[in-house]
Design an enzyme around this catalytic site. Structure first.
Site, PDB file in Angstrom:
ATOM      1  N   LYS A  65       0.798  -1.117  -0.082  1.00  0.00           N
ATOM      2  CA  LYS A  65       0.092   0.069  -0.019  1.00  0.00           C
ATOM      3  C   LYS A  65       0.918   0.990   0.014  1.00  0.00           C
ATOM      4  O   LYS A  65       1.944   1.100   0.433  1.00  0.00           O
ATOM      5  CB  LYS A  65      -0.829   0.013   1.057  1.00  0.00           C
ATOM      6  CG  LYS A  65      -0.379  -0.549   2.610  1.00  0.00           C
ATOM      7  CD  LYS A  65       0.692   0.142   3.254  1.00  0.00           C
ATOM      8  CE  LYS A  65       0.607   1.762   3.408  1.00  0.00           C
ATOM      9  NZ  LYS A  65       2.001   2.315   4.215  1.00  0.00           N
ATOM     10  N   TYR A  95      -4.637   4.177   6.037  1.00  0.00           N
ATOM     11  CA  TYR A  95      -5.122   3.186   7.348  1.00  0.00           C
ATOM     12  C   TYR A  95      -6.209   3.790   7.733  1.00  0.00           C
ATOM     13  O   TYR A  95      -7.195   2.826   8.215  1.00  0.00           O
ATOM     14  CB  TYR A  95      -4.109   2.993   8.399  1.00  0.00           C
ATOM     15  CG  TYR A  95      -2.708   2.289   7.934  1.00  0.00           C
ATOM     16  CD1 TYR A  95      -2.843   0.734   7.984  1.00  0.00           C
ATOM     17  CD2 TYR A  95      -1.548   2.910   7.680  1.00  0.00           C
ATOM     18  CE1 TYR A  95      -1.989  -0.165   7.814  1.00  0.00           C
ATOM     19  CE2 TYR A  95      -0.455   1.734   7.302  1.00  0.00           C
ATOM     20  CZ  TYR A  95      -0.651   0.263   7.302  1.00  0.00           C
ATOM     21  OH  TYR A  95       0.469  -0.298   6.950  1.00  0.00           O
TER      22      TYR A  95
HETATM   23  P1  NAD Z   1      12.358   1.682   2.421  1.00  0.00           P
HETATM   24  O1  NAD Z   1      13.038   2.646   2.100  1.00  0.00           O
HETATM   25  O2  NAD Z   1      12.942   0.942   3.767  1.00  0.00           O
HETATM   26  O3  NAD Z   1      12.611   0.425   1.315  1.00  0.00           O
HETATM   27  C1  NAD Z   1      12.518   0.670  -0.015  1.00  0.00           C
HETATM   28  C2  NAD Z   1      13.148  -0.266  -0.991  1.00  0.00           C
HETATM   29  O4  NAD Z   1      13.021   0.097  -2.410  1.00  0.00           O
HETATM   30  C3  NAD Z   1      14.837   0.061  -0.620  1.00  0.00           C
HETATM   31  O5  NAD Z   1      15.505  -1.124  -0.502  1.00  0.00           O
HETATM   32  C4  NAD Z   1      15.381   0.948  -1.637  1.00  0.00           C
HETATM   33  O6  NAD Z   1      16.591   0.442  -2.133  1.00  0.00           O
HETATM   34  C5  NAD Z   1      14.410   0.126  -2.808  1.00  0.00           C
HETATM   35  N1  NAD Z   1      14.525   1.041  -3.958  1.00  0.00           N
HETATM   36  C6  NAD Z   1      14.193   0.673  -5.162  1.00  0.00           C
HETATM   37  N2  NAD Z   1      14.237   1.687  -6.324  1.00  0.00           N
HETATM   38  C7  NAD Z   1      14.527   2.813  -5.593  1.00  0.00           C
HETATM   39  C8  NAD Z   1      14.268   4.205  -5.778  1.00  0.00           C
HETATM   40  N3  NAD Z   1      14.272   4.705  -6.841  1.00  0.00           N
HETATM   41  N4  NAD Z   1      14.386   5.097  -4.799  1.00  0.00           N
HETATM   42  C9  NAD Z   1      14.428   4.687  -3.476  1.00  0.00           C
HETATM   43  N5  NAD Z   1      14.315   3.464  -3.045  1.00  0.00           N
HETATM   44  C10 NAD Z   1      14.348   2.515  -4.131  1.00  0.00           C
HETATM   45  O7  NAD Z   1      10.875   1.606   2.405  1.00  0.00           O
HETATM   46  P2  NAD Z   1       9.560   0.721   3.087  1.00  0.00           P
HETATM   47  O8  NAD Z   1       9.483   1.500   4.494  1.00  0.00           O
HETATM   48  O9  NAD Z   1      10.449  -0.614   3.086  1.00  0.00           O
HETATM   49  O10 NAD Z   1       8.698   0.846   1.975  1.00  0.00           O
HETATM   50  C11 NAD Z   1       8.380   0.303   0.896  1.00  0.00           C
HETATM   51  C12 NAD Z   1       6.861   0.271   0.539  1.00  0.00           C
HETATM   52  O11 NAD Z   1       6.259  -0.458   1.545  1.00  0.00           O
HETATM   53  C13 NAD Z   1       6.173   1.450   0.438  1.00  0.00           C
HETATM   54  O12 NAD Z   1       5.135   1.361  -0.427  1.00  0.00           O
HETATM   55  C14 NAD Z   1       5.396   1.463   1.978  1.00  0.00           C
HETATM   56  O13 NAD Z   1       4.414   2.443   1.898  1.00  0.00           O
HETATM   57  C15 NAD Z   1       5.045   0.098   2.076  1.00  0.00           C
HETATM   58  N6  NAD Z   1       5.136  -0.216   3.522  1.00  0.00           N
HETATM   59  C16 NAD Z   1       4.071  -0.898   4.103  1.00  0.00           C
HETATM   60  C17 NAD Z   1       3.809  -1.288   5.442  1.00  0.00           C
HETATM   61  C18 NAD Z   1       2.919  -2.015   5.813  1.00  0.00           C
HETATM   62  O14 NAD Z   1       2.714  -2.109   7.022  1.00  0.00           O
HETATM   63  N7  NAD Z   1       2.035  -2.642   4.892  1.00  0.00           N
HETATM   64  C19 NAD Z   1       4.911  -0.823   6.298  1.00  0.00           C
HETATM   65  C20 NAD Z   1       6.066  -0.018   5.652  1.00  0.00           C
HETATM   66  C21 NAD Z   1       5.833   0.305   4.470  1.00  0.00           C
END
Ligand code: NAD
Length: 372
Positions: A138, A223
């Site tokens: 999401k 949420y």
């Molecule tokens: P994060 O920054 O920790 O991880 C993102 C990953 O994407 C990194 O490993 C990064 O290297 C990679 N990536 C690939 N291309 C990229 C670019 N062009 N720029 C930046 N990063 C790039 O973020 P996250 O917290 O893991 O969030 C990722 C997704 O998961 C989001 O859509 C967020 O909304 C979702 N999320 C959902 C929940 C949940 O509880 N369902 C919780 C946290 C995050």
């Protein structure tokens, strides 16, 4: 051997809890009745090895119906780390340039897209084109138009599109939904959803409009939107919204810091919600009906989810959300199982239509009608 006991222990459920908790709707909706599992296993590759990807990977270690078998990443060192940590073979490792070749890999069934929001649309289209089922985080996309395109692409490719709505399998949340459906709250009158945290590092992608698509609303406000729908049990027909910004340097144009929004539902029930990147300890749902109430706090964090109703404390088991989600998703994909609250692309498009309407309401100051 996967016995029921060691599986439940993996989920963090104590035997005592099971004895105290009658098996009801949440139990039917998850894997607790599973003695031993010898059926098909959903073989998943995770795209985006960041913080949430790591949480999902760790939670999947306790799954019996789903297994992490592959990775897609732009960082070779992370791929190496994940290969050794999760025993992932070289032939199941891809980068963002070559992952279309996953089409020729018979050992991967589904790709779980866990990258910054703005990348989801194109990545999901590519995975669908490669003929693999898609699980997407999401918000599924930046707006309803992108969302529709993703749903259409997956239909055309005959693959399933599921979204990481982990709360749809959370036992205490499901108990409130069961009580509502049984009429225990009477006619629903009001919902309040408060969702937020203080965004830290100003350089993170979440505060970059190009990658996040917006601000708190895309990340955490969703949420409250989704929660309002599953707690009230209706689709909103109008929305009003107001934005406030205390730090225009950190939260630039198009990156919302705080938005308050209100919904009206066909029955006459209303909702009042808050989405923010400027307050901590904000994770609360409240549902009020003619005959009773329900309250969850925390309501959507990783848990444990805590809550009560007019009947007393909710004591359904505490689960690892991502473990249960992946077990359920395997059954949705392989057995066409219908979850109590949908988690498909169409469900996500409804949230995206609401987000579009909230941003329009903020911009115009008008009440915006919704047809979901
Ligand atoms: P994060 O920054 O920790 O991880 C993102 C990953 O994407 C990194 O490993 C990064 O290297 C990679 N990536 C690939 N291309 C990229 C670019 N062009 N720029 C930046 N990063 C790039 O973020 P996250 O917290 O893991 O969030 C990722 C997704 O998961 C989001 O859509 C967020 O909304 C979702 N999320 C959902 C929940 C949940 O509880 N369902 C919780 C946290 C995050």
């Amino acid at each position: 051997m996967n016995t029921r006991r060691n599986f439940l222990q993996n989920l963090g459920l104590s035997t005592l809890m099971l004895q105290l908790t009658p098996l009801n709707s949440w139990a039917e909706s998850n894997i607790l009745t599973n003695e031993r599992y010898d059926g098909p296993v959903l073989r998943v590759a995770i795209m985006g090895l960041g913080s949430y990807g790591s949480r999902v990977a760790d939670a999947m270690q306790a799954c019996t119906r789903a297994k992490l078998v592959g990775v897609i990443s732009g960082t070779p060192s992370k791929i190496k780390d994940w290969q050794s940590k999760y025993n992932i073979p070289e032939k199941n490792c891809y980068n963002y340039q070559n992952f279309d070749q996953i089409r020729n890999n018979p050992n991967i069934d589904a790709v779980y897209v866990i990258t910054p929001n703005a990348l989801h649309h194109n990545q999901v289209l590519r995975v669908a084109k490669a003929g693999k089922h898609v699980i997407c985080e999401k918000p599924m996309a930046l707006n309803a138009k992108e969302g529709h395109e993703m749903v259409d692409a997956c239909k055309k490719a005959k693959v399933k599109l599921l979204v990481g709505y982990r709360m749809h399998f959370e036992p205490r949340t499901l108990e409130i939904i069961r009580m509502r459906n049984a009429g225990e709250f009477g006619r629903i009158l009001f919902f309040q959803g408060l969702c937020g945290f203080r965004a830290g590092d100003p350089a993170q992608w979440r505060l970059n409009k190009q990658l996040a698509g917006g601000g708190s609303m895309m990340d955490i406000g969703i949420y409250a939107i989704n929660g309002a729908r599953y707690m009230v049990g209706e689709e909103p027909v109008w929305v009003t919204a107001q934005e406030t910004k205390t730090d225009p340097i950190k939260f630039k144009e198009g990156v919302d810091e705080t938005i308050q929004f209100q919904f009206g539902f066909p029955s006459g029930a209303t909702a009042s919600c808050l989405s923010t990147y400027n307050m901590n300890n904000l994770d609360k749902f409240f549902l009020n009906g003619e005959k009773g109430f329900a309250e969850l706090q925390p309501s959507t964090g990783y848990g444990p989810i805590q809550g009560k109703t007019h009947k007393g404390a909710l004591n359904q088991p505490i689960t690892v959300h991502q473990t249960v989600q992946m077990e359920e998703m395997a059954q949705i994909i392989f057995e066409n199982k219908k979850p109590i609250v949908p988690i498909d692309g169409e469900e996500a498009v409804k949230d995206l239509k609401i987000i579009d309407a909230i941003y329009l309401a903020v911009k115009t100051g008008n009440k915006v009608g919704l047809k979901l």
